[in-house]
Motif scaffolding. Structure first.
Motif, PDB file in Angstrom:
ATOM      1  N   ALA A 170       0.693  -1.251   0.025  1.00 13.88           N
ATOM      2  CA  ALA A 170       0.057   0.166  -0.133  1.00 13.88           C
ATOM      3  C   ALA A 170       0.853   1.119   0.052  1.00 13.88           C
ATOM      4  O   ALA A 170       0.377   2.346  -0.560  1.00 13.88           O
ATOM      5  CB  ALA A 170      -0.863  -0.089   1.072  1.00 13.88           C
ATOM      6  N   CYS A 171       2.077   1.116   0.493  1.00 10.34           N
ATOM      7  CA  CYS A 171       2.857   2.286   0.206  1.00 10.34           C
ATOM      8  C   CYS A 171       3.333   2.630  -1.240  1.00 10.34           C
ATOM      9  O   CYS A 171       4.196   3.451  -1.531  1.00 10.34           O
ATOM     10  CB  CYS A 171       4.329   2.274   1.186  1.00 10.34           C
ATOM     11  N   HIS A 172       2.887   1.818  -2.214  1.00 15.98           N
ATOM     12  CA  HIS A 172       3.103   1.989  -3.544  1.00 15.98           C
ATOM     13  C   HIS A 172       4.490   1.398  -3.935  1.00 15.98           C
ATOM     14  O   HIS A 172       4.843   1.767  -5.194  1.00 15.98           O
ATOM     15  CB  HIS A 172       2.950   3.385  -3.766  1.00 15.98           C
ATOM     16  N   ALA A 173       5.338   0.830  -3.144  1.00 19.59           N
ATOM     17  CA  ALA A 173       6.444   0.330  -3.558  1.00 19.59           C
ATOM     18  C   ALA A 173       6.262  -1.313  -3.641  1.00 19.59           C
ATOM     19  O   ALA A 173       5.481  -1.873  -3.070  1.00 19.59           O
ATOM     20  CB  ALA A 173       7.735   0.514  -2.434  1.00 19.59           C
ATOM     21  N   ARG A 174       6.900  -1.891  -4.577  1.00 19.76           N
ATOM     22  CA  ARG A 174       6.823  -3.431  -4.533  1.00 19.76           C
ATOM     23  C   ARG A 174       7.232  -4.073  -3.622  1.00 19.76           C
ATOM     24  O   ARG A 174       8.180  -3.322  -2.596  1.00 19.76           O
ATOM     25  CB  ARG A 174       7.564  -3.964  -6.035  1.00 19.76           C
ATOM     26  N   VAL A 175       6.843  -5.262  -2.897  1.00 23.31           N
ATOM     27  CA  VAL A 175       7.132  -5.825  -1.468  1.00 23.31           C
ATOM     28  C   VAL A 175       8.525  -5.867  -1.164  1.00 23.31           C
ATOM     29  O   VAL A 175       9.096  -5.660  -0.289  1.00 23.31           O
ATOM     30  CB  VAL A 175       6.372  -7.038  -1.342  1.00 23.31           C
ATOM     31  N   THR A 179      -9.835  11.432   7.985  1.00 26.66           N
ATOM     32  CA  THR A 179      -9.424  10.692   7.058  1.00 26.66           C
ATOM     33  C   THR A 179      -8.638   9.311   7.525  1.00 26.66           C
ATOM     34  O   THR A 179      -8.254   9.550   8.730  1.00 26.66           O
ATOM     35  CB  THR A 179      -8.292  11.182   6.002  1.00 26.66           C
ATOM     36  N   ILE A 180      -8.705   8.257   6.865  1.00 28.44           N
ATOM     37  CA  ILE A 180      -7.845   7.046   7.121  1.00 28.44           C
ATOM     38  C   ILE A 180      -6.942   6.756   6.049  1.00 28.44           C
ATOM     39  O   ILE A 180      -7.503   7.050   4.839  1.00 28.44           O
ATOM     40  CB  ILE A 180      -9.040   6.038   7.711  1.00 28.44           C
ATOM     41  N   ALA A 181      -5.975   5.911   6.338  1.00 32.62           N
ATOM     42  CA  ALA A 181      -5.085   5.627   5.167  1.00 32.62           C
ATOM     43  C   ALA A 181      -4.446   4.140   5.543  1.00 32.62           C
ATOM     44  O   ALA A 181      -4.086   3.920   6.671  1.00 32.62           O
ATOM     45  CB  ALA A 181      -4.160   6.563   4.759  1.00 32.62           C
ATOM     46  N   ALA A 182      -4.059   3.432   4.442  1.00 35.52           N
ATOM     47  CA  ALA A 182      -3.244   2.472   4.583  1.00 35.52           C
ATOM     48  C   ALA A 182      -2.028   2.714   4.524  1.00 35.52           C
ATOM     49  O   ALA A 182      -1.542   3.672   3.864  1.00 35.52           O
ATOM     50  CB  ALA A 182      -3.711   1.417   3.665  1.00 35.52           C
ATOM     51  N   GLU A 183      -0.975   1.920   5.306  1.00 38.15           N
ATOM     52  CA  GLU A 183       0.375   2.197   5.395  1.00 38.15           C
ATOM     53  C   GLU A 183       1.244   1.174   4.679  1.00 38.15           C
ATOM     54  O   GLU A 183       1.605   1.615   3.483  1.00 38.15           O
ATOM     55  CB  GLU A 183       1.015   2.275   6.912  1.00 38.15           C
ATOM     56  N   THR A 240      -5.382   4.045  -2.569  1.00 39.37           N
ATOM     57  CA  THR A 240      -6.022   5.319  -2.763  1.00 39.37           C
ATOM     58  C   THR A 240      -5.553   6.430  -1.997  1.00 39.37           C
ATOM     59  O   THR A 240      -5.790   7.576  -2.122  1.00 39.37           O
ATOM     60  CB  THR A 240      -7.411   5.342  -2.580  1.00 39.37           C
ATOM     61  N   GLY A 241      -4.462   6.276  -0.827  1.00 40.80           N
ATOM     62  CA  GLY A 241      -3.919   7.382   0.065  1.00 40.80           C
ATOM     63  C   GLY A 241      -5.140   7.745   0.992  1.00 40.80           C
ATOM     64  O   GLY A 241      -6.167   6.932   1.187  1.00 40.80           O
ATOM     65  N   ALA A 242      -5.014   8.641   1.387  1.00 44.18           N
ATOM     66  CA  ALA A 242      -5.964   9.183   2.638  1.00 44.18           C
ATOM     67  C   ALA A 242      -7.331   9.555   1.940  1.00 44.18           C
ATOM     68  O   ALA A 242      -7.599   9.820   1.024  1.00 44.18           O
ATOM     69  CB  ALA A 242      -5.481  10.613   3.194  1.00 44.18           C
ATOM     70  N   MET A 243      -8.211   8.747   2.658  1.00 44.57           N
ATOM     71  CA  MET A 243      -9.731   8.864   2.296  1.00 44.57           C
ATOM     72  C   MET A 243     -10.621   8.916   3.373  1.00 44.57           C
ATOM     73  O   MET A 243     -10.316   8.731   4.614  1.00 44.57           O
ATOM     74  CB  MET A 243     -10.062   7.574   1.483  1.00 44.57           C
ATOM     75  N   THR A 244     -11.752   9.556   3.285  1.00 45.27           N
ATOM     76  CA  THR A 244     -12.842   9.449   4.491  1.00 45.27           C
ATOM     77  C   THR A 244     -13.772   8.167   3.984  1.00 45.27           C
ATOM     78  O   THR A 244     -13.588   7.595   3.089  1.00 45.27           O
ATOM     79  CB  THR A 244     -13.835  11.006   4.159  1.00 45.27           C
ATOM     80  N   LEU A 245     -14.617   8.085   5.312  1.00 48.63           N
ATOM     81  CA  LEU A 245     -15.413   6.971   5.140  1.00 48.63           C
ATOM     82  C   LEU A 245     -16.478   6.981   4.160  1.00 48.63           C
ATOM     83  O   LEU A 245     -17.332   8.041   4.063  1.00 48.63           O
ATOM     84  CB  LEU A 245     -16.228   6.652   6.549  1.00 48.63           C
TER      85      LEU A 245
END
Length: 309
Positions: free
Chosen positions: A55-60, A248-252, A263-268
């Motif tokens: 989710a950080c947009h880097a490959r694992v 907002t919430i976001a995945a790390e 998608t980055g920071a998003m609201t519910l």
């Protein structure tokens, strides 16, 4: 690496796909003690072998968390192909009765990765949203502090979501082509998997598990997170209040899961569009196959799609 932090407890989300587990992972991950890891069961099965996106947009294999965590895990003696083989033996729902060396190895190796991630993130509570009831049943025997959330969603919503195909878009989080599935197939699998999740709940102390509906989570996030907090032993009031107020919430560093993790920071944003888009006939097919379990979970099985209070 934050070496002082040890794994304290595991929150595991079980249930069927397309039920909001990625969203819940992101919400709980907003608590400073919780690391929302995503679907950790996918790491050996396809995320690491295919070098998929975190989710950080880097490959694992380039991610600052997962590259080091998996490398350390391997250095401890873990063979990723063998662990994937253990997963194929242990995680199918009906294999929870398996005991012996394979189950012990599976649990020991899984917990070893959990501990590495907890230490490297500096967060003592690890959230694994893999959903597989078989994984939950195995962890329930592992002698750890396991808190279980059985997340359910109206099967008509799930069936409608799975009836829409998706094309590969790796950077957006769609790692393979997802074909359209007939609503009857999804309905039968929804019932089967949720029966397995119910079995997992019965394996742990009642105070350490709960069933939560997606519809209640998005309609009243503050109330839902208060219930979860009581179950997992965390004060989630501030997180719930912030989300309810439009924060907002976001995945790390979530691995696998829904596209929203990218998608980055998003609201519910509640997703109830299926009620308009799904045909009455398709809704009736799903309700006819899932009616008893729908009613047990508080869903009205007749008429247009709605959830009872």
């Amino acid at each position: 690496m934050r070496g002082a932090v040890m794994l304290d407890r595991i929150i595991y989300v079980t249930g069927y796909g397309r039920s909001g587990s990625t969203l819940l992972d992101m919400m709980l991950g907003a608590h400073p003690q919780v690391f929302g890891a995503g679907e950790m069961s996918t790491i050996c099965r396809h995320v690491w072998p295919n070098d998929e996106y975190c989710a950080c947009h880097a490959r694992v294999r380039a991610c600052p968390l997962w590259s080091d965590a998996v490398t350390e895990w391997q250095a401890s003696g873990i063979d990723l192909d063998r662990h994937a083989m253990l997963q194929r033996r242990i995680e199918p729902i009906l294999s929870h009765a398996r005991r012996g060396a394979a189950l012990r190895d599976y649990c020991d190796q899984t917990l070893a990765l959990y501990r590495i991630v907890a230490r490297r993130t500096g967060r003592p509570v690890l959230l694994d949203s893999s959903k597989s009831p078989g994984r939950a049943l195995a962890l329930a025997r592992a002698g750890v502090d396991l808190r279980l959330i059985h997340l359910v969603r109206d099967p008509r919503a799930v069936a409608h979501s799975m009836s829409v195909p998706m094309q590969v878009d790796t950077e957006a989080g769609v790692q393979k082509t997802l074909p359209a599935h007939p609503v009857a197939r999804t309905a039968l699998r929804w019932s089967f998997v949720n029966a397995g999740a119910e079995a997992a709940l019965r394996r742990i102390a009642p105070a350490h598990g709960l069933r939560l509906r997606y519809e209640d989570l998005v309609a009243d996030p503050q109330g839902a997170l208060a219930r979860i907090g009581a179950t997992v032993g965390l004060d989630l009031d501030a997180v719930g209040a912030a989300i309810a107020a439009g924060g907002t919430i976001a995945a790390e560093h979530q691995v696998a899961g829904s596209r929203i993790r990218m998608t980055g920071a998003m609201t519910l944003r509640p997703d109830m569009g299926w009620q308009r888009r799904m045909s009455p006939r398709a809704q009736a097919v799903v309700a006819g196959l899932c009616g008893a379990r729908m009613r047990r979970y508080g869903y009205a099985a007749g008429g247009t799609g709605s959830a009872s209070a």
